[in-house]
Design an enzyme around this catalytic site. Structure first.
Site, PDB file in Angstrom:
ATOM      1  N   CYS A  69       0.836  -1.203   0.000  1.00 59.42           N
ATOM      2  CA  CYS A  69       0.000   0.000   0.000  1.00 59.42           C
ATOM      3  C   CYS A  69       0.872   1.255   0.000  1.00 59.42           C
ATOM      4  CB  CYS A  69      -0.915  -0.007   1.221  1.00 59.42           C
ATOM      5  SG  CYS A  69      -2.027   1.403   1.267  1.00 59.42           S
ATOM      6  N   CYS A  73       0.383   4.937   6.970  1.00 61.50           N
ATOM      7  CA  CYS A  73      -0.260   4.734   8.278  1.00 61.50           C
ATOM      8  C   CYS A  73       0.732   4.018   9.214  1.00 61.50           C
ATOM      9  CB  CYS A  73      -1.534   3.919   8.116  1.00 61.50           C
ATOM     10  SG  CYS A  73      -2.594   4.561   6.797  1.00 61.50           S
ATOM     11  N   CYS A  76       0.417   0.289  10.344  1.00 64.84           N
ATOM     12  CA  CYS A  76      -0.055  -0.738   9.411  1.00 64.84           C
ATOM     13  C   CYS A  76       1.049  -1.597   8.777  1.00 64.84           C
ATOM     14  CB  CYS A  76      -0.870  -0.089   8.298  1.00 64.84           C
ATOM     15  SG  CYS A  76      -1.670  -1.342   7.257  1.00 64.84           S
ATOM     16  N   CYS A 113     -16.451  -9.475   5.765  1.00 60.15           N
ATOM     17  CA  CYS A 113     -15.799  -8.173   5.572  1.00 60.15           C
ATOM     18  C   CYS A 113     -14.531  -8.348   4.741  1.00 60.15           C
ATOM     19  CB  CYS A 113     -15.405  -7.578   6.915  1.00 60.15           C
ATOM     20  SG  CYS A 113     -16.759  -7.468   8.072  1.00 60.15           S
ATOM     21  N   CYS A 144     -19.458  -6.370   3.921  1.00 59.11           N
ATOM     22  CA  CYS A 144     -18.772  -5.136   4.303  1.00 59.11           C
ATOM     23  C   CYS A 144     -17.477  -5.104   3.508  1.00 59.11           C
ATOM     24  CB  CYS A 144     -18.461  -5.150   5.791  1.00 59.11           C
ATOM     25  SG  CYS A 144     -17.557  -3.681   6.348  1.00 59.11           S
ATOM     26  N   CYS A 204     -19.488   1.878   8.845  1.00 62.48           N
ATOM     27  CA  CYS A 204     -18.709   1.218   9.889  1.00 62.48           C
ATOM     28  C   CYS A 204     -17.480   2.107  10.097  1.00 62.48           C
ATOM     29  CB  CYS A 204     -18.296  -0.187   9.440  1.00 62.48           C
ATOM     30  SG  CYS A 204     -17.142  -0.991  10.585  1.00 62.48           S
ATOM     31  N   ARG A 276     -17.779  -2.672  18.042  1.00 62.29           N
ATOM     32  CA  ARG A 276     -16.996  -3.902  17.837  1.00 62.29           C
ATOM     33  C   ARG A 276     -15.708  -3.907  18.647  1.00 62.29           C
ATOM     34  NH1 ARG A 276     -16.496  -4.205  12.455  1.00 62.29           N
ATOM     35  NH2 ARG A 276     -18.484  -5.286  12.373  1.00 62.29           N
TER      36      ARG A 276
HETATM   37  N1  SAM Z   1      -6.619   0.491   3.116  1.00 65.87           N
HETATM   38  C1  SAM Z   1      -7.924   0.748   3.608  1.00 65.87           C
HETATM   39  C2  SAM Z   1      -7.961   1.867   4.615  1.00 65.87           C
HETATM   40  O1  SAM Z   1      -6.973   2.158   5.247  1.00 65.87           O
HETATM   41  O2  SAM Z   1      -9.040   2.453   4.770  1.00 65.87           O
HETATM   42  C3  SAM Z   1      -8.610  -0.468   4.190  1.00 65.87           C
HETATM   43  C4  SAM Z   1      -7.834  -1.457   5.038  1.00 65.87           C
HETATM   44  S1  SAM Z   1      -7.118  -0.823   6.554  1.00 65.87           S
HETATM   45  C5  SAM Z   1      -6.082  -2.155   7.001  1.00 65.87           C
HETATM   46  C6  SAM Z   1      -8.487  -0.816   7.678  1.00 65.87           C
HETATM   47  C7  SAM Z   1      -8.257  -0.391   9.092  1.00 65.87           C
HETATM   48  O3  SAM Z   1      -7.556  -1.406   9.803  1.00 65.87           O
HETATM   49  C8  SAM Z   1      -7.426   0.848   9.369  1.00 65.87           C
HETATM   50  O4  SAM Z   1      -8.135   2.031   9.201  1.00 65.87           O
HETATM   51  C9  SAM Z   1      -7.052   0.661  10.816  1.00 65.87           C
HETATM   52  O5  SAM Z   1      -8.021   1.278  11.650  1.00 65.87           O
HETATM   53  C10 SAM Z   1      -7.066  -0.848  10.998  1.00 65.87           C
HETATM   54  N2  SAM Z   1      -5.726  -1.366  11.277  1.00 65.87           N
HETATM   55  C11 SAM Z   1      -4.714  -1.554  10.395  1.00 65.87           C
HETATM   56  N3  SAM Z   1      -3.618  -2.002  10.988  1.00 65.87           N
HETATM   57  C12 SAM Z   1      -3.901  -2.128  12.306  1.00 65.87           C
HETATM   58  C13 SAM Z   1      -3.146  -2.531  13.441  1.00 65.87           C
HETATM   59  N4  SAM Z   1      -1.864  -2.894  13.346  1.00 65.87           N
HETATM   60  N5  SAM Z   1      -3.757  -2.545  14.645  1.00 65.87           N
HETATM   61  C14 SAM Z   1      -5.057  -2.161  14.748  1.00 65.87           C
HETATM   62  N6  SAM Z   1      -5.811  -1.761  13.704  1.00 65.87           N
HETATM   63  C15 SAM Z   1      -5.244  -1.726  12.500  1.00 65.87           C
HETATM   64 FE1  SF4 Z   2      -2.795   1.231   3.395  1.00 69.86          FE
HETATM   65 FE2  SF4 Z   2      -2.738   0.097   5.782  1.00 69.86          FE
HETATM   66 FE3  SF4 Z   2      -3.114   2.709   5.608  1.00 69.86          FE
HETATM   67 FE4  SF4 Z   2      -5.065   1.000   4.771  1.00 69.86          FE
HETATM   68  S1  SF4 Z   2      -4.318   1.254   6.855  1.00 69.86           S
HETATM   69  S2  SF4 Z   2      -4.316   2.844   3.722  1.00 69.86           S
HETATM   70  S3  SF4 Z   2      -3.791  -0.677   3.998  1.00 69.86           S
HETATM   71  S4  SF4 Z   2      -1.240   1.595   4.971  1.00 69.86           S
END
Ligand code: SAM
Ligand code: SF4
Ligand code: DTB
Length: 331
Positions: A69, A73, A76, A113, A144, A204, A276
């Protein structure tokens, strides 16, 4: 129409309950600071006015497009900017996804989901996801997806495909947000949520705690969610899952009671929403999960994997739910 309740920390016990959309961060912070027993009582009272407290909604997650990606973030494992050892994959085929969804249905999940590691979907990819949504719905499950930012026409396309919920989190407070993500803004997130809402898809939306934010940041995030024109139908509260290679690996762990308090204030301020107990259950004790259910959490992800990190094995969950007398919430 939302009709009932949600009262502030200083409201008298006799205050007429009504659903509010004007929460300030200071008010939510005052709730977070209540004595634990008082906070739990208020959360349970709100929970019981809207839900059967013994029922928990069960969803299963699948990563339909993993890793690589472009976003940054800091929590992530799927960001291409961090070396987490995760192998990036291509978008799964509809048949593969449907086979996984059938397995989840057989194991008791009522909602499926699907998550993709995109900043936002390309229109061609969106068509493929729309096909998956139609296929999963035909299995009799709720759907979802979480695909990143959406334009208004993209949200409408997903609504046409019959999508039930779109997950897009605020993640944290507006003021702490810049510490976590620099590649898109808080406003971008609110705009996507508006497009999803306008398309008639259930929202959500929640966030992550345990990222080094302050109590005020947690209060601010909950106040923002609870002050949206309509409360999100589903509010995931994720405990940060620390992953080696991500900037937030090694962050100070959050006091488990503070996590439970955050669930309780989500329940009090958004009493009609499903809250949740989302990521982080694998790292929680059974007792902590039980407290989160007492605080008003009434949804979980079931199945041994979240998107890329572990979730409790089915056997551990079955035993926990049996010990607590938790029943699945019908779809
Ligand atoms: N890429 C898209 C986005 O960011 O909207 C969808 C997938 S992203 C992985 C969805 C959500 O997963 C993120 O907004 C975050 O809140 C959660 N998430 C990702 N990594 C995480 C982690 N290590 N611990 C807890 N929540 C996490
Ligand atoms: Fe990409 Fe992870 Fe951020 Fe979603 S949460 S936009 S998968 S880096
Ligand atoms: C949400 O709020 N939590 C889920 C879901 N929405 C997509 C994701 C949690 C991901 C945890 C890290 C991982 O497994 O990659």
């Amino acid at each position: 129409m939302e009709t009932v309740e949600a009262i502030g920390a200083d409201a008298p016990p006799s205050a007429a309950p009504m659903l509010r959309h004007d929460w300030s961060a200071a008010e939510v912070e005052a709730l977070l600071a209540l004595p634990f027993a008082e906070l739990m009582f208020r959360a349970q009272s709100a929970h019981r006015r809207h839900f059967d407290p013994n029922q928990v909604q069960m969803s299963t997650l699948l990563s339909i497009k993993t890793g690589g990606c472009p976003e940054d973030c800091a929590y992530c494992p799927q960001s291409a900017r961090y070396d987490t050892g995760l192998e990036a994959g291509k978008l799964m085929s509809r048949d593969e996804v449907l086979a996984e969804a059938r397995r989840a249905r057989e194991a008791g999940a009522t909602r499926y989901c699907m998550g993709a590691a995109w900043r936002s979907p390309k229109d061609r990819d969106l068509e493929a996801v729309a096909d998956m949504v139609t296929g999963v719905k035909a299995l009799g499950m709720e759907t979802c997806v979480t695909l990143g930012m959406l334009s208004a026409p993209q949200a409408e396309r997903l609504a046409d495909a019959g999508l039930d919920y779109y997950n897009h989190n605020l993640d944290t407070s507006e003021s702490f947000y810049g510490e976590i993500i620099t590649t898109r803004t808080y406003q971008d997130r609110l705009e996507t949520l508006g497009h999803v809402r306008d398309a008639g898809i259930n929202v959500c939306c929640g966030g992550i705690v345990g990222m080094g934010e302050s109590r005020r940041d947690r209060a601010d995030m909950i106040a923002t969610l609870a002050s949206l024109p309509s409360h999100p139908e589903s509010v995931p509260i994720n405990m940060l899952v620390q992953v080696e290679g991500t900037p937030l690996n090694g962050a100070d762990a959050l006091d488990p009671f503070e996590f439970v308090r955050t669930v309780a204030v989500a329940r009090i301020t958004m009493p009609g929403s499903v809250v949740r107990l989302s990521a982080g259950r694998e790292q929680m004790s059974d007792e902590m999960q039980a407290l989160a259910f007492l605080a008003g959490a009434n949804s979980v992800f079931v199945g041994p994997e979240l998107l890329t990190t572990p979730n409790p094995e089915r056997e551990r969950d079955s035993q926990l739910f049996a010990r607590l007398g938790i029943m699945p919430m019908p779809a």
